[in-house]
Design a protein around this motif. Structure first.
Motif, mmCIF file in Angstrom:
data_model
loop_
_atom_site.group_PDB
_atom_site.id
_atom_site.type_symbol
_atom_site.label_atom_id
_atom_site.label_comp_id
_atom_site.label_asym_id
_atom_site.label_seq_id
_atom_site.Cartn_x
_atom_site.Cartn_y
_atom_site.Cartn_z
ATOM 1 N N ASP A 1 -64.915 40.884 -15.256
ATOM 2 C CA ASP A 1 -64.769 39.423 -15.231
ATOM 3 C C ASP A 1 -64.281 38.945 -13.863
ATOM 4 O O ASP A 1 -64.684 37.870 -13.398
ATOM 5 N N SER A 2 -63.428 39.748 -13.208
ATOM 6 C CA SER A 2 -62.944 39.337 -11.879
ATOM 7 C C SER A 2 -64.080 39.366 -10.852
ATOM 8 O O SER A 2 -64.102 38.560 -9.923
ATOM 9 N N VAL A 3 -65.034 40.290 -11.027
ATOM 10 C CA VAL A 3 -66.195 40.328 -10.126
ATOM 11 C C VAL A 3 -67.055 39.094 -10.353
ATOM 12 O O VAL A 3 -67.486 38.439 -9.396
ATOM 13 N N VAL A 4 -67.283 38.745 -11.621
ATOM 14 C CA VAL A 4 -68.076 37.550 -11.940
ATOM 15 C C VAL A 4 -67.386 36.312 -11.374
ATOM 16 O O VAL A 4 -68.035 35.436 -10.784
ATOM 17 N N ALA A 5 -66.057 36.237 -11.514
ATOM 18 C CA ALA A 5 -65.302 35.096 -10.979
ATOM 19 C C ALA A 5 -65.427 35.040 -9.459
ATOM 20 O O ALA A 5 -65.557 33.953 -8.877
ATOM 21 N N ALA A 6 -65.407 36.205 -8.795
ATOM 22 C CA ALA A 6 -65.548 36.239 -7.330
ATOM 23 C C ALA A 6 -66.928 35.727 -6.921
ATOM 24 O O ALA A 6 -67.049 34.946 -5.971
ATOM 25 N N VAL A 7 -67.948 36.127 -7.655
ATOM 26 C CA VAL A 7 -69.306 35.659 -7.346
ATOM 27 C C VAL A 7 -69.401 34.155 -7.593
ATOM 28 O O VAL A 7 -69.979 33.412 -6.784
ATOM 29 N N ASP A 8 -68.826 33.686 -8.699
ATOM 30 C CA ASP A 8 -68.868 32.252 -9.019
ATOM 31 C C ASP A 8 -68.112 31.412 -8.001
ATOM 32 O O ASP A 8 -68.382 30.207 -7.857
ATOM 33 N N GLU B 1 -76.506 32.496 -5.751
ATOM 34 C CA GLU B 1 -77.526 32.847 -6.735
ATOM 35 C C GLU B 1 -78.010 34.287 -6.526
ATOM 36 O O GLU B 1 -78.211 35.024 -7.482
ATOM 37 N N GLU B 2 -78.212 34.660 -5.257
ATOM 38 C CA GLU B 2 -78.621 36.040 -4.954
ATOM 39 C C GLU B 2 -77.546 37.035 -5.391
ATOM 40 O O GLU B 2 -77.864 38.096 -5.945
ATOM 41 N N ALA B 3 -76.272 36.685 -5.163
ATOM 42 C CA ALA B 3 -75.177 37.566 -5.553
ATOM 43 C C ALA B 3 -75.152 37.735 -7.071
ATOM 44 O O ALA B 3 -74.932 38.849 -7.572
ATOM 45 N N ARG B 4 -75.401 36.673 -7.808
ATOM 46 C CA ARG B 4 -75.457 36.769 -9.273
ATOM 47 C C ARG B 4 -76.576 37.714 -9.716
ATOM 48 O O ARG B 4 -76.386 38.547 -10.590
ATOM 49 N N ILE B 5 -77.736 37.540 -9.105
ATOM 50 C CA ILE B 5 -78.876 38.398 -9.449
ATOM 51 C C ILE B 5 -78.553 39.852 -9.141
ATOM 52 O O ILE B 5 -78.795 40.742 -9.962
ATOM 53 N N GLU B 6 -77.986 40.094 -7.955
ATOM 54 C CA GLU B 6 -77.633 41.470 -7.573
ATOM 55 C C GLU B 6 -76.649 42.066 -8.575
ATOM 56 O O GLU B 6 -76.817 43.191 -9.031
ATOM 57 N N TRP B 7 -75.590 41.310 -8.921
ATOM 58 C CA TRP B 7 -74.568 41.829 -9.827
ATOM 59 C C TRP B 7 -75.120 42.028 -11.238
ATOM 60 O O TRP B 7 -74.875 43.037 -11.878
ATOM 61 N N GLU B 8 -75.872 41.068 -11.727
ATOM 62 C CA GLU B 8 -76.348 41.125 -13.113
ATOM 63 C C GLU B 8 -77.553 42.042 -13.298
ATOM 64 O O GLU B 8 -77.691 42.672 -14.347
ATOM 65 N N ASP B 9 -78.431 42.107 -12.304
ATOM 66 C CA ASP B 9 -79.700 42.815 -12.496
ATOM 67 C C ASP B 9 -79.883 44.062 -11.631
ATOM 68 O O ASP B 9 -80.824 44.821 -11.857
ATOM 69 N N GLY B 10 -79.025 44.240 -10.646
ATOM 70 C CA GLY B 10 -79.173 45.400 -9.759
ATOM 71 C C GLY B 10 -78.989 46.706 -10.518
ATOM 72 O O GLY B 10 -78.072 46.835 -11.323
#
Length: 193
Positions: A134-141, A150-159
């Motif tokens: 959750d802290s990684v998601v918060a950092a990306v947000d 948006e690219e960071a979200r894709i990388e984190w969620e789909d990489g």
């Protein structure tokens, strides 16, 4: 230590035969013949120099032999060296005058060579080091709104795999206040996971 530079050899094929010729027009096979001794069965006995080395265009020694017939100087410089062939190592550097140890590898160069890790390895290592997903998601947000977030979200969620020096990973590490050394340590841990 005496070092003789026999020149940079290029290769050409003529009549199905490879010719390695230096910039002065000397053929490698003819040149080395006068510097070596062979028995009647055509087996190598000795040479004028204890070590023979090939050097690439960057000055890096790529191959070292005691028997120069083992060298194929295709787009390389050949050196005859008055030294024990085992004292000269591939990766040493020839600057046109002397042979020296290679410069130390920088931390950034080491990081660039680190193998990729899987999504699973990354996430398990983060959790094991007290960093919640959750802290990684918060950092990306928290990234500024726009394509980078948006690219960071894709990388984190789909990489499915992550490179040590990927820009998104570097931004997340910075947002989590992780030093490069801390990330290196966790990366090594993830590789072993």
């Amino acid at each position: 230590m005496e070092i003789v530079n026999f020149g940079y050899f290029t290769t050409r094929v003529s009549g199905g035969v490879l010719y390695h010729t230096n910039e002065d027009g000397y053929d490698w096979y003819d040149l080395r013949l006068g510097l070596t001794t062979w028995n009647e069965r055509g087996e190598f006995i000795s040479s004028v120099y204890g070590a023979w080395a090939m050097v690439n265009v960057d000055g890096l020694i790529t191959n070292v032999e005691y028997d120069p017939s083992r060298l194929v100087p295709d787009n390389k410089t050949v050196l005859g060296i008055d030294a024990d062939w085992q004292s000269i190592q591939p990766s040493m550097v020839y600057d046109g005058t002397v042979i020296s140890e290679p410069p130390p590898v920088s931390a950034e160069e080491l990081r660039a060579k680190m193998p990729a890790i899987s999504r699973r390895q990354l996430r398990l290592t983060l959790v094991r080091n007290g960093i919640t997903l959750d802290s990684v998601v918060a950092a990306v947000d928290a990234f500024p709104e726009g394509p980078k977030r948006e690219e960071a979200r894709i990388e984190w969620e789909d990489g499915q795999s992550f490179e040590r020096l990927h820009p998104t990973l570097l931004m997340i590490a910075e947002a989590l206040d992780l030093t490069p050394a801390q990330v290196d340590a966790m990366w090594a841990e993830a590789i072993a996971a």
